[in-house]
Every structure is written in C-alpha cells, then in structure tokens.
Motif scaffolding. Structure first.
Motif: not given
Ligand SMILES: NC(=O)C1=CN([C@@H]2O[C@H](COP(=O)(O)OP(=O)(O)OC[C@H]3O[C@@H](n4cnc5c(N)ncnc54)[C@H](O)[C@@H]3O)[C@@H](O)[C@H]2O)C=CC1
Ligand SMILES: O=C(OP(=O)(O)O)[C@H](O)COP(=O)(O)O
Length: 340
Positions: A11-12, A87, A93, A170
């Motif tokens: 997402t982000i 999270n 990393y 989301d």
């Molecule tokens: N979704 C939201 O509304 C918001 C999220 N955040 C924060 O942003 C961060 C990411 O959240 P999202 O984008 O929602 O998560 P997400 O789950 O949509 O994306 C995370 C991505 O990282 C990948 N991933 C998983 N393990 C991995 C690894 N070991 N190495 C490399 N890539 C890996 C996943 O396959 C996925 O594509 C979190 O810290 C979250 O709290 C912050 C603001 C808003």
C-alpha cells in the motif's frame, strides 16, 4: 539526483515509488517484491526495476517476471532506502541498511526507537536534516500532527483530547475484519497515537482513544483542542484554508462523508484515488473560548506519501523544509483551500 530504493511494494511502498518518479531531484533505483503477484506485474509494466530475495528469484522467473537483481543489489545502488515493509519487518532490515552505509526511512508501524527522529514535515522537518534513520509516523499520527502544528501557529496548544475512528482494513485487504462490529483498539487509554504525537511534540498534554469501524476508505478524528489564548472560528478557518496539505469539505459542496470525499478524488482523476491532504469537515470547526473542536478525515493509504518524499530530502541534507514541501506539493498536485 537522490537515488532512492523502495523496500516493500505494498500500500505505502507503491505510492512512494510513484511519487519518487514525479520528483525533479530523485531517481528510483527500483522496488523489492517477495512474491510474483499482480503488484509485481504492474510494477514491471510501469517500467520499474524489480529486485527480489535470493529464495524467490526462481519463482519470479517461472512467472515470467524479469528481475534486475537481489535485494542487496538494490540497496547498494541507493543513497536512501524507503522501508515500507509490514509492521516490525523494517526493524529487521535496519542492520543491513546500516552495514551498507545507507540512510533509511521507516514507517509508522515500526517502534519509535528504530530511528533517530520521528517525522512530520509541517512539525519538525529541520530535526531530520542529515539524520541517518528517520521514521515517518503513522497515517493517523500524521493527521493529528498536521492539524496540531498548523493550529500551534495561531495559538499555542496546551491540551488535546481526541477520538479516532480507524478504518478496519485497506480496500485491497481481503482477509481483515471486522465486518459487523466496532472494536475499541485498544480498550486501554491512551491509544498509541497520543504517544506517537509525543515523539514529535514532546511536552504536549494529549490523550487519544481509538475504535476500529467496518469501513475501508478513510479514518475520522474528532478533536477537542485547548489553546492558550481566546480564538475565533474565523481564525481557525483562516489558518486551515491557507495551509498546504489541508483541505476543507464545505457543506455547500454537499461533501459530508468519507464515501463522498473519496468520490471527489475519483472525479478529480487522482492517481489511485489518493488524497494526500487532510480533509476537514468545515461545519465541524467550532470554538468555545480557548477550546477548538473539529472533525476531519484521513486517507490512510496516501497521507504519509508526501511526508516520505520530504523525509528523503531531509536525510539527504536538503535543509530548506519549506522549499522541499513546495517541490513535493507541486510535483504531486497537492492542493490548499477547499476540496471542491
Ligand atoms: N496501510 C496504511 O494505511 C498505512 C500503513 N503505514 C505503515 O506502512 C508500513 C507498510 O504498511 P502497508 O504498506 O500497509 O503494508 P502492505 O502489507 O500493504 O505492504 C508491505 C509490503 O512489504 C512486502 N514484504 C513483506 N515482507 C517483506 C520482506 N521481508 N522484505 C521485503 N518486502 C516484504 C509485502 O509483500 C508487501 O508488498 C507499516 O509500517 C504500516 O504501519 C503507515 C501509514 C498508513
Ligand atoms: O498506521 C496506520 O494506522 P494507525 O495510525 O491507527 O496505527 C495505518 O492505517 C495502518 O494501520 P493497520 O496496522 O491497522 O493496517
């Protein structure tokens, strides 16, 4: 040109990658993917270089997705890594970024101690300049800080009491709930948002409570803010109307809900329906003596994206926060004033 890599293309991560491509002073080295899903196909179609873990390289090859290299190759090429992994994964990393001598941004799902500074551009850009590790605070905390640091310009805030209605998931998340419940999250008070605000505004008296609601579009906050001098509703309106990254939803325009706000984003042709701005319901702005009340909506998928872009500049040594925000706002079409 600042060379940036995005680790975690969800997402982000995907939104930050698109925003990097729109900057005049940044180039995108590539993005990392862990599995060859629809997001990997789209990233490839958009011409982004894909980097994968050693273990998953074969899977990508079998899916017909061309990869440029492994994760370490991507990090090596970059000046700054934006970590947008789930999270807690970002903290794992940190050692790799550090050992390869790279600056890195982390997201709000990481604990505050992962970085030297927790960041919100309108509040503390200067503190992040030249730092090695910076954490961009969560979407809800970004909404809170953008509001509070804007009001602080008008009259010093002495106390904040806030209620947060969090979107449950989301739009793309198929396995998350609830679908028929409101859940205090957490039931204990304060929620993490107040503590996160205090990582930036260290001495502020703030208490937040949060519930999760079965909706995917946006979060909504209800705030009661005490300021140090008597102010008028016009004072509050005026400062909100003139601050970039904040928009007012007027009742005249008949935008009275998160569904209608997102519909406006669709009608505006915003990329992915994103709203980088905080959307304040104009009618909710009320004043009683030193107390300011207001309600606003936060587009969780995108509000932190301009913050990440400014944080990239800050860690790279670009010291003019105002100028950075201007470049970011112009390149991303971020607006000031009224939503409609
Ligand atoms: N979704 C939201 O509304 C918001 C999220 N955040 C924060 O942003 C961060 C990411 O959240 P999202 O984008 O929602 O998560 P997400 O789950 O949509 O994306 C995370 C991505 O990282 C990948 N991933 C998983 N393990 C991995 C690894 N070991 N190495 C490399 N890539 C890996 C996943 O396959 C996925 O594509 C979190 O810290 C979250 O709290 C912050 C603001 C808003
Ligand atoms: O950072 C967020 O929310 P938060 O500020 O309520 O922790 C994002 O909406 C991600 O939340 P999630 O951990 O519920 O997916």
């Amino acid at each position: 040109m600042i060379k940036v890599a995005v680790n975690g293309y969800g997402t982000i991560g995907k939104r930050v990658a698109s925003a990097i491509l729109a900057q005049p002073d940044m180039s995108l080295i590539g993005v990392s993917k862990t599995s060859p899903n629809y997001e990997a196909y789209q990233a490839q179609k958009m011409g982004m270089s894909l980097y994968v873990t050693k273990e998953s390289a074969k899977e990508f090859e079998e899916a017909g997705i061309k990869v440029k290299g492994v994760l370490e190759d991507m990090i090596r090429e970059a000046d700054v890594v934006v970590d947008a992994t789930p999270n807690g994964v970002g903290a794992q990393y940190k050692q790799i970024y550090s050992s390869m001598g790279k600056r890195a941004l982390f997201q709000g799902g990481e604990k505050a101690n992962v970085a030297d500074v927790s960041f919100s551009a309108l509040c503390n850009y200067d503190e992040a300049v030249d730092k090695k590790f910076v954490r961009v605070v969560s979407c809800n905390t970004t909404g809170l800080l953008r509001t509070l640091c804007t009001l602080n310009k008008m009259s010093k805030i002495t106390k904040v009491r806030g209620t947060i209605v969090r979107r449950a998931a989301d739009p793309k998340e198929v396995k998350k709930g609830p679908i028929n419940s409101l859940i205090p999250d957490p039931a204990s008070i304060p929620s993490h948002h107040a503590k996160d605000v205090n990582t930036v505004l260290k001495d502020l008296d703030i208490v937040t409570m949060a519930v999760i609601a079965p909706t995917t579009l946006m979060h909504v906050h209800m705030l009661d803010i005490t300021v140090s001098t008597s102010v008028t509703r016009e004072d509050v309106l005026s400062v909100m109307k003139s601050t970039p990254r904040i928009l007012l939803a007027s009742s005249k325009s008949k935008v009275g809900s998160t569904a209608e706000i997102v519909e406006v984003a669709r009608d505006m042709g915003r990329n992915r329906n994103d709203l980088y701005e905080l959307i304040i319901f104009e009618d909710s702005i009320s004043v009683k003596g030193n107390e300011v009340f207001l309600m606003y909506a936060v587009h969780q998928e995108s509000i932190v994206v301009p913050e990440n872009i400014d944080a990239i500049r800050a860690v790279s040594g670009f010291s003019d926060g105002r100028k950075s925000m201007e470049i970011t706002n112009t390149s991303m079409g971020i607006r000031t004033g009224y939503l409609v």
